[in-house]
Design a protein around this motif. Structure first.
Motif, mmCIF file in Angstrom:
data_model
loop_
_atom_site.group_PDB
_atom_site.id
_atom_site.type_symbol
_atom_site.label_atom_id
_atom_site.label_comp_id
_atom_site.label_asym_id
_atom_site.label_seq_id
_atom_site.Cartn_x
_atom_site.Cartn_y
_atom_site.Cartn_z
ATOM 1 N N GLY A 1 0.783 -1.219 0.000
ATOM 2 C CA GLY A 1 0.000 0.000 0.000
ATOM 3 C C GLY A 1 0.817 1.272 0.000
ATOM 4 O O GLY A 1 0.278 2.361 -0.223
ATOM 5 N N LYS A 2 2.124 1.174 0.211
ATOM 6 C CA LYS A 2 2.952 2.375 0.217
ATOM 7 C C LYS A 2 3.001 3.044 -1.147
ATOM 8 O O LYS A 2 3.228 4.247 -1.245
ATOM 9 N N SER A 3 2.823 2.253 -2.195
ATOM 10 C CA SER A 3 2.835 2.826 -3.543
ATOM 11 C C SER A 3 1.421 2.933 -4.118
ATOM 12 O O SER A 3 1.243 3.112 -5.317
ATOM 13 N N GLY A 4 0.415 2.826 -3.247
ATOM 14 C CA GLY A 4 -0.980 2.869 -3.692
ATOM 15 C C GLY A 4 -1.534 1.468 -3.763
ATOM 16 O O GLY A 4 -1.140 0.683 -4.618
ATOM 17 N N LEU A 5 -2.429 1.119 -2.868
ATOM 18 C CA LEU A 5 -2.901 -0.260 -2.758
ATOM 19 C C LEU A 5 -3.801 -0.620 -3.935
ATOM 20 O O LEU A 5 -4.936 -0.167 -4.027
ATOM 21 N N ASP B 1 -10.886 -3.427 -12.609
ATOM 22 C CA ASP B 1 -12.251 -3.260 -13.095
ATOM 23 C C ASP B 1 -12.310 -3.940 -14.459
ATOM 24 O O ASP B 1 -12.071 -3.318 -15.497
ATOM 25 N N ALA B 2 -12.581 -5.243 -14.450
ATOM 26 C CA ALA B 2 -12.490 -6.036 -15.680
ATOM 27 C C ALA B 2 -13.612 -7.049 -15.732
ATOM 28 O O ALA B 2 -14.188 -7.434 -14.700
ATOM 29 N N SER C 1 -7.047 5.049 -14.741
ATOM 30 C CA SER C 1 -7.119 5.027 -16.202
ATOM 31 C C SER C 1 -6.728 3.676 -16.779
ATOM 32 O O SER C 1 -7.147 3.313 -17.873
ATOM 33 N N SER C 2 -5.922 2.903 -16.033
ATOM 34 C CA SER C 2 -5.493 1.586 -16.505
ATOM 35 C C SER C 2 -6.478 0.479 -16.147
ATOM 36 O O SER C 2 -6.253 -0.683 -16.469
ATOM 37 N N GLY C 3 -7.572 0.840 -15.447
ATOM 38 C CA GLY C 3 -8.538 -0.159 -15.000
ATOM 39 C C GLY C 3 -8.253 -0.698 -13.619
ATOM 40 O O GLY C 3 -9.029 -1.506 -13.103
ATOM 41 N N ARG C 4 -7.170 -0.272 -13.015
ATOM 42 C CA ARG C 4 -6.839 -0.752 -11.670
ATOM 43 C C ARG C 4 -7.697 -0.044 -10.630
ATOM 44 O O ARG C 4 -7.990 1.150 -10.748
ATOM 45 N N VAL C 5 -8.088 -0.788 -9.616
ATOM 46 C CA VAL C 5 -8.982 -0.271 -8.576
ATOM 47 C C VAL C 5 -8.177 -0.016 -7.306
ATOM 48 O O VAL C 5 -7.441 -0.896 -6.835
ATOM 49 N N PHE C 6 -8.322 1.191 -6.756
ATOM 50 C CA PHE C 6 -7.572 1.622 -5.575
ATOM 51 C C PHE C 6 -8.523 2.186 -4.512
ATOM 52 O O PHE C 6 -9.594 2.700 -4.853
ATOM 53 N N ALA D 1 0.323 -15.177 -10.468
ATOM 54 C CA ALA D 1 -0.597 -14.054 -10.649
ATOM 55 C C ALA D 1 0.154 -12.884 -11.250
ATOM 56 O O ALA D 1 1.253 -12.557 -10.804
ATOM 57 N N PRO D 2 -0.419 -12.233 -12.258
ATOM 58 C CA PRO D 2 0.195 -10.998 -12.737
ATOM 59 C C PRO D 2 -0.024 -9.868 -11.739
ATOM 60 O O PRO D 2 -0.818 -9.993 -10.811
ATOM 61 N N THR D 3 0.688 -8.769 -11.938
ATOM 62 C CA THR D 3 0.429 -7.602 -11.103
ATOM 63 C C THR D 3 -0.862 -6.930 -11.588
ATOM 64 O O THR D 3 -1.396 -7.261 -12.625
ATOM 65 N N GLY D 4 -1.327 -5.969 -10.807
ATOM 66 C CA GLY D 4 -2.550 -5.265 -11.188
ATOM 67 C C GLY D 4 -3.747 -5.667 -10.363
ATOM 68 O O GLY D 4 -4.883 -5.584 -10.819
ATOM 69 N N GLY D 5 -3.523 -6.119 -9.120
ATOM 70 C CA GLY D 5 -4.621 -6.508 -8.249
ATOM 71 C C GLY D 5 -4.989 -7.971 -8.339
ATOM 72 O O GLY D 5 -5.798 -8.461 -7.541
#
Length: 399
Positions: free
Chosen positions: A49-53, A58-59, A102-107, A370-374
């Motif tokens: 979470g230090k770099s944004g959890l 959103d897929a 913008s990349s679809g990642r949820v934070f 697992a890939p990155t991106g949540g």
């Protein structure tokens, strides 16, 4: 020797999978003890979470599941039950507002893990989960689970146990993989740990030192018949970043990496633009003026093809398919996550260990990439919830 203390349900490991398993058990009315070896829980979650959890993506659920490659069919029913939409709703239930980038990642709106973790722990406490920190799991003794604790050895006899001990990376945060030998001795099939979401080593020439830390973007990375459009970073030790991580399983198995440094242009267009440059211009000036090539990309071309051709057609071909030799993945403890661990064959549909009825496993302990991106966090939450619910339904003998 201390007589074992009978308890209803035990969760070992205080990461996302363990916390979710404890939540599911408590929600089902089970009395839960959560044992964590470190002084506090959620340490890797807080570090992430230090770099944004990044909670999830959103897929479309089907597309989300396919990203797990060889683990997709195994995880499919679990993610169908608790996937990206459910993760966002779960965070909302904890009072955490989320947004999609913008990349679809949820934070989380606050871009931190700590508010979510505090709210989660408050809910677990409200549901009666008893947290025991600095309790280091030692072994099974038949149906008894033994721990080293600040107060001395402890022996518990749970009716159901969920193991959520993490993978084999980030040992300082608790995921040291020491459990693998214990389970293997119990007859559980355990695959060797392999680094996932990790940089790859490359011995650069001195000329590359000025580019350490520079992002290479946009770029198409190709390996083993797969390709991704993204970016990576040149580091003193090699290459790292999202594009490298996405192809990590293939690169880890020895697939060669090839770069398309001009993904937005065709080879024919690039050759035409290069041909229009003055013949006496330097290679760097031709590449910069004709194609807008960034200095780090020019340096990669010189590094990987020191005798780069000057004729436009051959030079364009080199830019579209530049081989970049790598020296293998960085060490396991530098990996964001690991593959390897408890194999699918050792578990039933409820993630119960076939060799130990009444004992379940979840999270990074399981053998999936697992890939990155949540994706990593979502699958940890989904498997923890699944194992916790199955453990709550378990009515067999202790163990």
């Amino acid at each position: 020797m201390q007589d074992p203390e009978p308890i209803d349900a035990l969760v070992i490991g205080g990461g996302p999978a363990g916390l979710m398993a404890a939540d599911a058990l408590a929600a089902a009315g089970r009395r839960v003890v959560l044992a964590e070896a470190k002084p506090s829980v959620g340490r890797k979650l807080l570090m992430a979470g230090k770099s944004g959890l990044n909670l999830t993506m959103d897929a479309d659920p089907a597309a989300f599941c396919r990203a797990y490659a060889t683990g997709a069919d195994w995880l499919a029913p679990l993610l169908a039950d608790f996937g990206p939409r459910e993760v966002a709703a779960w965070a909302g239930d904890l009072g955490i507002t989320v947004f999609t980038g913008s990349s679809g990642r949820v934070f989380p709106r606050e871009m931190k893990a700590s508010p979510l973790l505090r709210a989660w722990l408050a809910r677990l406490a409200g549901r009666g989960v008893a947290l025991r920190t600095r309790w280091r799991w030692l072994a099974f003794d038949g149906n008894v689970v033994t721990f080293a604790t600040p107060g001395g050895p402890r022996r518990l006899a749970p009716r159901a146990t969920v193991l959520a001990l993490g993978g084999g990376s980030w040992a300082r945060l608790g995921s040291d993989g020491a459990w693998a030998g214990i389970l293997a001795a119990e007859g559980v099939p355990v695959a060797p740990f392999r680094p996932s979401n990790v940089g790859f080593a490359r011995a650069w020439s001195p000329a590359m030192a000025r580019y350490f830390g520079a992002p290479v973007k946009p770029v198409r990375l190709m390996a083993g018949g797969s390709a991704v459009l993204g970016e990576f970073v040149v580091s003193a030790r090699g290459v790292e970043g999202g594009g490298i991580y996405a192809l990590g399983p293939l690169l880890r198995e020895g697939a060669a990496l090839t770069l398309d440094l001009i993904p937005g242009r065709s080879q024919a267009e690039a050759a035409s633009r290069l041909a229009a440059q003055p013949a006496k211009a330097s290679l760097s000036n031709r590449l910069r003026r004709a194609l807008g090539l960034a200095p780090v990309k020019i340096a990669l071309l010189r590094e990987s093809a020191p005798d780069a051709p000057r004729d436009p057609a051959s030079l364009a071909a080199a830019l579209k398919a530049l081989p970049l030799a790598l020296d293998g993945p960085r060490p396991l403890d530098e990996a964001i996550s690991t593959a390897g661990g408890v194999m699918r064959s050792g578990l039933d549909a409820g993630l119960m260990l076939r060799a130990r009825p009444g004992t379940f496993a979840a999270g990074e302990m399981l053998d999936w990439d697992a890939p990155t991106g949540g994706y990593l966090l979502t699958a940890c939450l989904a498997t923890g919830r699944h194992a916790g619910r199955a453990a709550a339904r378990w009515n067999g003998s202790p163990g």
